[in-house]
Scaffold this active site. Structure first.
Site, PDB file in Angstrom:
ATOM      1  N   CYS A 204      -2.217 -45.382  45.524  1.00 22.36           N
ATOM      2  CA  CYS A 204      -1.232 -46.175  46.288  1.00 22.36           C
ATOM      3  C   CYS A 204      -0.735 -45.270  47.486  1.00 22.36           C
ATOM      4  O   CYS A 204       0.256 -45.730  48.214  1.00 22.36           O
ATOM      5  CB  CYS A 204      -0.001 -46.443  45.391  1.00 22.36           C
ATOM      6  N   ASP A 338     -17.729 -27.442  62.269  1.00 24.39           N
ATOM      7  CA  ASP A 338     -16.574 -27.249  62.181  1.00 24.39           C
ATOM      8  C   ASP A 338     -16.024 -25.921  61.253  1.00 24.39           C
ATOM      9  O   ASP A 338     -16.199 -26.223  60.209  1.00 24.39           O
ATOM     10  CB  ASP A 338     -15.668 -28.527  61.937  1.00 24.39           C
TER      11      ASP A 338
END
EC number: 6.3.5.13
Length: 412
Positions: A204, A338
């Protein structure tokens, strides 16, 4: 199940033969094992080959950000107690490499397959595994890997309704959320040192509460399941509450966790924990990881650490100060280009160690160590770093391609 009771079609046989020929040519030319190029050629000739090769095997898939190569080896050793095993032991873990590995195991009973996280759903669809081990999910290869929540969603959708027994780490909320779509899950309390990718609820988005070793979402009630297997110190606790000692030649807490998950997988196939764990003792090193090698009259221990979670676990198993430490970081294609993940690693854990920095991105690492107030020296290469190290065994920690460079240099 074993053997060729269901022979390959002529097209599949041609694909296997062509793939092996190309792989052999690649090896002869000194271009590595040839497994990936061989697998690509085979799949081009028969796109369904992976499924055909898997149909006579009891397949185990192993996926995670960290520990999948080692866990694949441990499971393969354990299952050899019950029959011949074919495995992609060298870590070629995308469909082409997996196809190559299975093509070499026509008489095997079990296929124990390491799978790159991004390919898990597709490989599971093709191979109809009996069991899938899910160990952890954390940030890795930031320029090209999906954000961890997206990877967990990909797993969750791909494994929904799967017939496979899922053996999953109940201490990683992302893994629990991904596995919860499956009807048949065995939960293992394998631990989780690195928690920085699971502070928000994957279900959630709420804030995760983490009292002690427990975790739960205060908003939606998503919570840590009750494990039936657990790592407890130097023992694996099985579903009956029996404690089985772990004796490994591989170092560290993370490998004990890998052994606990491997014992749970082996039990799915009827191999008892005692037998499984005894067999795991045979594994000394995995594709060069943890090997101690002689170089310039010094003992070097080679350790692989590819991302923040891996570096955290690795720091926990190096010799105490003042053991010298060589760090090597590259940012080539296989590493991810990266290097911002270096800022997520807590280098203060190296305080007291003489540190020597090498690799393509040694200056990126040097800036990070400077900010962490560490004492270090930047060196041109491994040879210079070893010459500058004070006496004692040297711990060498490297990310993926830097690790391969090191192995070539030390002749491992």
């Amino acid at each position: 199940m074993a053997g060729n009771s269901d022979p390959l079609s002529p097209r599949a046989k041609l694909a296997v033969t062509a793939g092996k020929a190309v792989a052999a040519a690649s090896r002869a030319a000194g271009r590595g094992s040839g497994s990936v190029i061989g697998g690509r050629v085979a799949l081009r000739l028969d796109p369904d080959l992976l499924g055909r090769l898997a149909q006579n095997l009891d397949v185990v898939l192993v996926s995670a950000t960290n520990g999948k190569t080692t866990t694949t080896r441990l499971i393969a050793e354990a299952l050899r107690a019950a029959g011949p095993v074919v495995s992609n032991a060298l870590g070629a873990n995308m469909p082409a490499g997996i196809t190559s590995a299975l093509a070499g195991g026509s008489e095997s009973k079990f296929g124990v397959i390491e799978v790159d996280e991004k390919y898990l759903a597709g490989v599971a669809r093709d191979t109809s595994p009996k069991c899938i081990a899910l160990l952890n999910l954390s940030r890795d290869q930031l320029d090209r890997a999906a954000e961890t929540r997206m990877l967990a969603e990909n797993w969750r959708e791909g494994l929904a309704g799967s017939k496979a027994v899922i053996v999953a780490n109940c201490d990683d909320p992302l893994v629990v959320w991904a596995a919860s779509s499956s009807p048949n899950v065995i939960w293992v309390a394998a631990g989780q040192m690195w928690k920085d990718d699971a502070w928000s609820c994957p279900s959630c988005g709420g804030v995760m509460q983490r009292p002690g070793d427990d975790w739960f979402c205060g908003e939606c009630g998503f919570r840590r399941p009750t494990p039936t297997w657990a790592l407890s110190g130097d023992h694996v606790l099985d579903p009956h509450g029996s404690a089985w000692p772990i004796h490994l030649q591989l170092p560290g807490r993370a490998n004990k966790a890998n052994a606990a998950s491997s014992a749970a997988v082996a039990a799915v196939f009827g191999v008892p924990p005692q037998v499984a764990l005894e067999r795991m003792y045979q594994v000394q090193a995995v594709a060069g990881r943890y090997d101690v090698v002689q170089f310039q009259n010094r003992d070097l221990r080679l350790l692989l650490a590819k991302n923040p979670a891996g570096w955290l676990e690795t720091f926990s198993l190096i010799d105490p100060p003042p053991a010298p430490v060589i760090l090597s970081v590259n940012a080539r294609g296989a590493d991810g280009t990266d290097t911002s993940w270096l800022w997520d690693v807590d280098y203060t854990r190296l305080t007291g160690h003489p540190i020597f920095v090498i690799g393509d991105r040694k200056l990126d690492l040097a800036v990070r160590l400077e900010v962490a107030n560490q004492h270090f020296q930047v060196c041109d290469d491994l040879d210079q770093a070893v010459q500058m190290c004070p006496p004692g065994r040297i711990e060498v920690i490297a990310n993926y391609t830097a690790f391969q460079d090191l192995r070539r240099r030390v002749g491992n």
